[in-house]
Motif scaffolding. Structure first.
Motif, mmCIF file in Angstrom:
data_model
loop_
_atom_site.group_PDB
_atom_site.id
_atom_site.type_symbol
_atom_site.label_atom_id
_atom_site.label_comp_id
_atom_site.label_asym_id
_atom_site.label_seq_id
_atom_site.Cartn_x
_atom_site.Cartn_y
_atom_site.Cartn_z
ATOM 1 N N ARG A 1 0.831 -1.212 0.000
ATOM 2 C CA ARG A 1 0.000 0.000 0.000
ATOM 3 C C ARG A 1 0.860 1.254 0.000
ATOM 4 N N TYR A 2 1.989 1.202 0.692
ATOM 5 C CA TYR A 2 2.909 2.348 0.732
ATOM 6 C C TYR A 2 3.413 2.673 -0.670
ATOM 7 N N ILE A 3 3.834 1.658 -1.409
ATOM 8 C CA ILE A 3 4.339 1.875 -2.771
ATOM 9 C C ILE A 3 3.207 2.265 -3.712
ATOM 10 N N TYR A 4 2.043 1.667 -3.536
ATOM 11 C CA TYR A 4 0.878 2.004 -4.370
ATOM 12 C C TYR A 4 0.495 3.474 -4.202
ATOM 13 N N ASP A 5 0.472 3.933 -2.958
ATOM 14 C CA ASP A 5 0.123 5.341 -2.702
ATOM 15 C C ASP A 5 1.178 6.295 -3.257
ATOM 16 N N LEU A 6 2.449 5.921 -3.170
ATOM 17 C CA LEU A 6 3.514 6.787 -3.683
ATOM 18 C C LEU A 6 3.354 7.043 -5.171
ATOM 19 N N TYR A 7 2.916 6.027 -5.899
ATOM 20 C CA TYR A 7 2.831 6.172 -7.358
ATOM 21 C C TYR A 7 1.446 6.624 -7.830
ATOM 22 N N TYR A 8 0.393 5.975 -7.331
ATOM 23 C CA TYR A 8 -0.946 6.243 -7.862
ATOM 24 C C TYR A 8 -1.665 7.378 -7.142
ATOM 25 N N LYS A 9 -1.425 7.563 -5.873
ATOM 26 C CA LYS A 9 -2.130 8.593 -5.110
ATOM 27 C C LYS A 9 -1.316 9.876 -5.005
ATOM 28 N N ARG A 10 -0.136 9.790 -4.451
ATOM 29 C CA ARG A 10 0.689 10.984 -4.209
ATOM 30 C C ARG A 10 1.520 11.378 -5.423
ATOM 31 N N LYS A 11 1.786 10.409 -6.326
ATOM 32 C CA LYS A 11 2.509 10.663 -7.583
ATOM 33 C C LYS A 11 3.864 11.333 -7.345
ATOM 34 N N ILE A 12 4.657 10.760 -6.435
ATOM 35 C CA ILE A 12 5.963 11.358 -6.126
ATOM 36 C C ILE A 12 7.121 10.448 -6.515
ATOM 37 N N ILE A 13 6.835 9.297 -7.128
ATOM 38 C CA ILE A 13 7.909 8.447 -7.655
ATOM 39 C C ILE A 13 7.669 8.237 -9.143
ATOM 40 N N SER A 14 8.744 7.971 -9.857
ATOM 41 C CA SER A 14 8.658 7.796 -11.311
ATOM 42 C C SER A 14 8.167 6.404 -11.666
ATOM 43 N N ARG A 15 7.802 6.274 -12.945
ATOM 44 C CA ARG A 15 7.355 4.968 -13.436
ATOM 45 C C ARG A 15 8.502 3.962 -13.390
ATOM 46 N N ASP A 16 9.715 4.413 -13.706
ATOM 47 C CA ASP A 16 10.870 3.519 -13.677
ATOM 48 C C ASP A 16 11.108 2.965 -12.269
ATOM 49 N N LEU A 17 10.984 3.842 -11.263
ATOM 50 C CA LEU A 17 11.183 3.394 -9.885
ATOM 51 C C LEU A 17 10.065 2.449 -9.464
ATOM 52 N N TYR A 18 8.845 2.749 -9.864
ATOM 53 C CA TYR A 18 7.709 1.880 -9.539
ATOM 54 C C TYR A 18 7.898 0.498 -10.162
ATOM 55 N N ASP A 19 8.282 0.444 -11.442
ATOM 56 C CA ASP A 19 8.517 -0.848 -12.098
ATOM 57 C C ASP A 19 9.662 -1.611 -11.432
ATOM 58 N N TYR A 20 10.681 -0.878 -10.991
ATOM 59 C CA TYR A 20 11.813 -1.504 -10.310
ATOM 60 C C TYR A 20 11.355 -2.148 -8.995
ATOM 61 N N LEU A 21 10.514 -1.444 -8.239
ATOM 62 C CA LEU A 21 10.018 -1.969 -6.962
ATOM 63 C C LEU A 21 9.140 -3.197 -7.169
ATOM 64 N N ILE A 22 8.327 -3.172 -8.219
ATOM 65 C CA ILE A 22 7.472 -4.325 -8.524
ATOM 66 C C ILE A 22 8.317 -5.516 -8.961
ATOM 67 N N LYS A 23 9.294 -5.257 -9.815
ATOM 68 C CA LYS A 23 10.139 -6.333 -10.335
ATOM 69 C C LYS A 23 10.951 -6.997 -9.233
ATOM 70 N N ASN A 24 11.409 -6.217 -8.269
ATOM 71 C CA ASN A 24 12.210 -6.743 -7.168
ATOM 72 C C ASN A 24 11.372 -7.159 -5.967
ATOM 73 N N LYS A 25 10.048 -7.221 -6.170
ATOM 74 C CA LYS A 25 9.107 -7.772 -5.181
ATOM 75 C C LYS A 25 9.054 -6.977 -3.873
ATOM 76 N N TYR A 26 9.244 -5.672 -3.964
ATOM 77 C CA TYR A 26 9.001 -4.825 -2.800
ATOM 78 C C TYR A 26 7.495 -4.647 -2.581
ATOM 79 N N ALA A 27 6.719 -4.852 -3.629
ATOM 80 C CA ALA A 27 5.266 -4.749 -3.561
ATOM 81 C C ALA A 27 4.655 -5.916 -4.319
ATOM 82 N N ASP A 28 3.399 -6.246 -3.962
ATOM 83 C CA ASP A 28 2.687 -7.357 -4.593
ATOM 84 C C ASP A 28 1.945 -6.828 -5.821
ATOM 85 N N ALA A 29 2.428 -7.188 -7.016
ATOM 86 C CA ALA A 29 1.831 -6.684 -8.263
ATOM 87 C C ALA A 29 0.382 -7.147 -8.423
ATOM 88 N N ASN A 30 0.077 -8.399 -8.024
ATOM 89 C CA ASN A 30 -1.287 -8.928 -8.171
ATOM 90 C C ASN A 30 -2.261 -8.217 -7.237
#
Length: 230
Positions: free
Chosen positions: A59-88
Motif C-alpha cells: 500500500r505504501y508503494i501504491y500510494d507513492l505512485y498512484y495517489k501521491r505521484k511522487i515516484i517515477s514509473r521507472d522506480l515503480y517498475d523496479y520496486l514491482i520487479k524486485n518484489k518490494y510490492a505485490d503486483a497482483n
C-alpha cells in the motif's frame, strides 16, 4: 520478499534512496514477525502479522505512485520487479470494489472452511448486520459453554452439591456458584458452614430442620401411584 541486492545488481532508479529507509523498516518488521515464537497459535494466527506487513508495504508503494505521484514509473517498475510490492494485489486495488482489499486470500473461497470470503468483502452498509449477528452467535456460544460447565459440575461433584443444599434454608444453591466449579462450591460451603456454626444451637437446629423439609429439584414426592420430581 524483496530480492537480495548484490554488487552485480543493477543500480536502482533515481528516488530509491529517499524511500529506502522506510523499506528497510518494513523488512526489519517482517524478520521480527517471522522469527517470533508461534507456540500455542493456530496456523492462520501465525501468518496474520506477515500478511499485515505485506499489505502495508504494498500500500505504501501504491500510494507513492498512484495517489501521491511522487515516484517515477521507472522506480515503480523496479520496486514491482524486485518484489518490494505485490503486483497482483495492486492490480486488484485498481479495480472498482477492491480498493480496500486486505490480501488475495480474502477473495479465494477455496482457502476457507465454508467457501466464503473475508469480512472485508462485505459492503459497508451491511457490515453492521454481520457484526450484530456475530455478537448474537458469540453470546449463544458463551451461554452454552456455561450450561455445559454447570452440568459437568453436577455430574462430577453430586456430594458437594448436596452438602451445600443441606446448608441452604430454601434447599437451593446460590446463583453463579455452579459456574465456578468445584473450588467455588467448596468456598461457598465453607462460608455457609461458618455462618451456621456462629449461630446459637437452637437456631442451627431450626435451620437444618427447615432445609431438610424443603423440597429441592432432586426431591421426590409420591402422589398416589405417581412419583414426581419437584
Amino acid at each position: 520478499m524483496p530480492k537480495i541486492r548484490t554488487q552485480r545488481t543493477k543500480r536502482p532508479p533515481e528516488g530509491f534512496d529517499e524511500i529506502e529507509p522506510t523499506l528497510e523498516e518494513f523488512a526489519r518488521k517482517m524478520r521480527d514477525v517471522e522469527n517470533e515464537s508461534h507456540e500455542g497459535k493456530r496456523v492462520v494466527e501465525s501468518t496474520w502479522p506477515v500478511f499485515r506487513i505485506h499489505h502495508q508495504r504494498s500500500r505504501y508503494i501504491y500510494d507513492l505512485y498512484y495517489k501521491r505521484k511522487i515516484i517515477s514509473r521507472d522506480l515503480y517498475d523496479y520496486l514491482i520487479k524486485n518484489k518490494y510490492a505485490d503486483a497482483n494485489l495492486i492490480a486488484k486495488w485498481k479495480k472498482p470494489g477492491f480498493e480496500k482489499l486486505c490480501c488475495l486470500r480474502c477473495i479465494q473461497p477455496k482457502d476457507t472452511n465454508f467457501g466464503t470470503t473475508c469480512i472485508c468483502r462485505v459492503p459497508k452498509e451491511k457490515l453492521g448486520e454481520v457484526l450484530d449477528r456475530k455478537q448474537v452467535i458469540r453470546r449463544k456460544v458463551i451461554a452454552i459453554g456455561k450450561m455445559s460447565r454447570v452440568y459437568t459440575v453436577l455430574k462430577e461433584h453430586p456430594e458437594l452439591v448436596n452438602q451445600l443444599k443441606a446448608l441452604s434454608l430454601n434447599g437451593k444453591i446460590p446463583i453463579g456458584i455452579l459456574a465456578q466449579g468445584e473450588k467455588g462450591i467448596k468456598e461457598e460451603y465453607t462460608t455457609a458452614k461458618n455462618k451456621l456454626s456462629s449461630k446459637p444451637a437452637k437456631e442451627q437446629k431450626d435451620h437444618l430442620s427447615a432445609s431438610y423439609n424443603c423440597p429441592t429439584p432432586n426431591y421426590k414426592i409420591t402422589m398416589g401411584s405417581r412419583e414426581e420430581h419437584v
